[in-house]
Structures are given as structure tokens and as C-alpha cells.
Write a protein that holds these residues in place. Sequence first.
Motif, PDB file in Angstrom:
ATOM      1  N   ALA A  32       0.825  -1.209   0.000  1.00 37.53           N
ATOM      2  CA  ALA A  32       0.000   0.000   0.000  1.00 37.53           C
ATOM      3  C   ALA A  32       0.860   1.261   0.000  1.00 37.53           C
ATOM      4  O   ALA A  32       0.456   2.286  -0.540  1.00 37.53           O
ATOM      5  CB  ALA A  32      -0.937  -0.002   1.201  1.00 37.53           C
ATOM      6  N   MET A  35       1.815   1.747  -3.748  1.00 35.20           N
ATOM      7  CA  MET A  35       0.654   2.071  -4.570  1.00 35.20           C
ATOM      8  C   MET A  35       0.010   3.386  -4.147  1.00 35.20           C
ATOM      9  O   MET A  35      -0.365   4.207  -4.981  1.00 35.20           O
ATOM     10  CB  MET A  35      -0.368   0.941  -4.511  1.00 35.20           C
ATOM     11  CG  MET A  35       0.091  -0.317  -5.212  1.00 35.20           C
ATOM     12  SD  MET A  35      -1.145  -1.598  -5.206  1.00 35.20           S
ATOM     13  CE  MET A  35      -2.303  -0.938  -6.394  1.00 35.20           C
ATOM     14  N   GLY A  42      -5.894   1.287  -6.128  1.00 39.77           N
ATOM     15  CA  GLY A  42      -5.850  -0.160  -6.235  1.00 39.77           C
ATOM     16  C   GLY A  42      -7.165  -0.793  -6.635  1.00 39.77           C
ATOM     17  O   GLY A  42      -7.307  -1.998  -6.510  1.00 39.77           O
ATOM     18  N   LEU A  45      -8.936  -3.068  -4.123  1.00 38.50           N
ATOM     19  CA  LEU A  45      -8.142  -3.057  -2.893  1.00 38.50           C
ATOM     20  C   LEU A  45      -8.487  -1.877  -2.002  1.00 38.50           C
ATOM     21  O   LEU A  45      -8.340  -1.936  -0.788  1.00 38.50           O
ATOM     22  CB  LEU A  45      -6.652  -3.034  -3.211  1.00 38.50           C
ATOM     23  CG  LEU A  45      -6.096  -4.266  -3.903  1.00 38.50           C
ATOM     24  CD1 LEU A  45      -4.625  -4.066  -4.195  1.00 38.50           C
ATOM     25  CD2 LEU A  45      -6.309  -5.492  -3.051  1.00 38.50           C
ATOM     26  N   SER A  66      -5.138  -1.013   3.410  1.00 39.68           N
ATOM     27  CA  SER A  66      -6.191  -1.654   2.641  1.00 39.68           C
ATOM     28  C   SER A  66      -6.621  -2.912   3.370  1.00 39.68           C
ATOM     29  O   SER A  66      -5.800  -3.813   3.605  1.00 39.68           O
ATOM     30  CB  SER A  66      -5.689  -2.015   1.245  1.00 39.68           C
ATOM     31  OG  SER A  66      -6.589  -2.887   0.607  1.00 39.68           O
TER      32      SER A  66
END
Length: 86
Positions: A32, A35, A42, A45, A66
Motif C-alpha cells: 500500500a 501504490m 488499487g 483493494l 487496505s
Amino acid sequence: MIRETMRCYDTGTMIAFAKSLPFGAFLTVLVALFMGSGGATGGMLHIFPVDVVFPEYGVDFGFYWSWMLFLAGTFLAFIFILMMGD
């Protein structure tokens, strides 16, 4: 008969699950982070920023999280730990 029904609640399985929780959290924070810092959510996600603020203790930091990624990472680690056996 009773022995067969209690097999799914074996203490070894519960210990394997407890061992997999930190690995799932670490994987979630790591994936996470990359990203979320790039601005991606995501998709399914749903990566979102979390701010932790405790002014009385001087704590102020943020991270990306997430829940779906946490569940998937914990399940993956759980399966790996079960496959390793004793």
C-alpha cells in the motif's frame, strides 16, 4: 467421531493463524505504501491514507492501508505457514 469434528479447531491451526497476522500487516503496509504514494487506489483493494495523531504523546504519522490487501496477505501467509508444517 468427536475427534474428527474438533480437527478444524486444532491449536496448531490457530497458532499458524496468529503467526500469519504480522506478515499480512507487513505485506499490506509495504504494498500500500508504493501504490498509495503513487496516487493509485488499487481498484477493489481500496487503498486509503490513515493518519494517526496523539498530540498528548507527540505522535503524528500517516500510512496507507487496505483491508482487502490485509486479508489476502494474511491468508497467503497462513497457507504458507500451514504448508511448512512442524
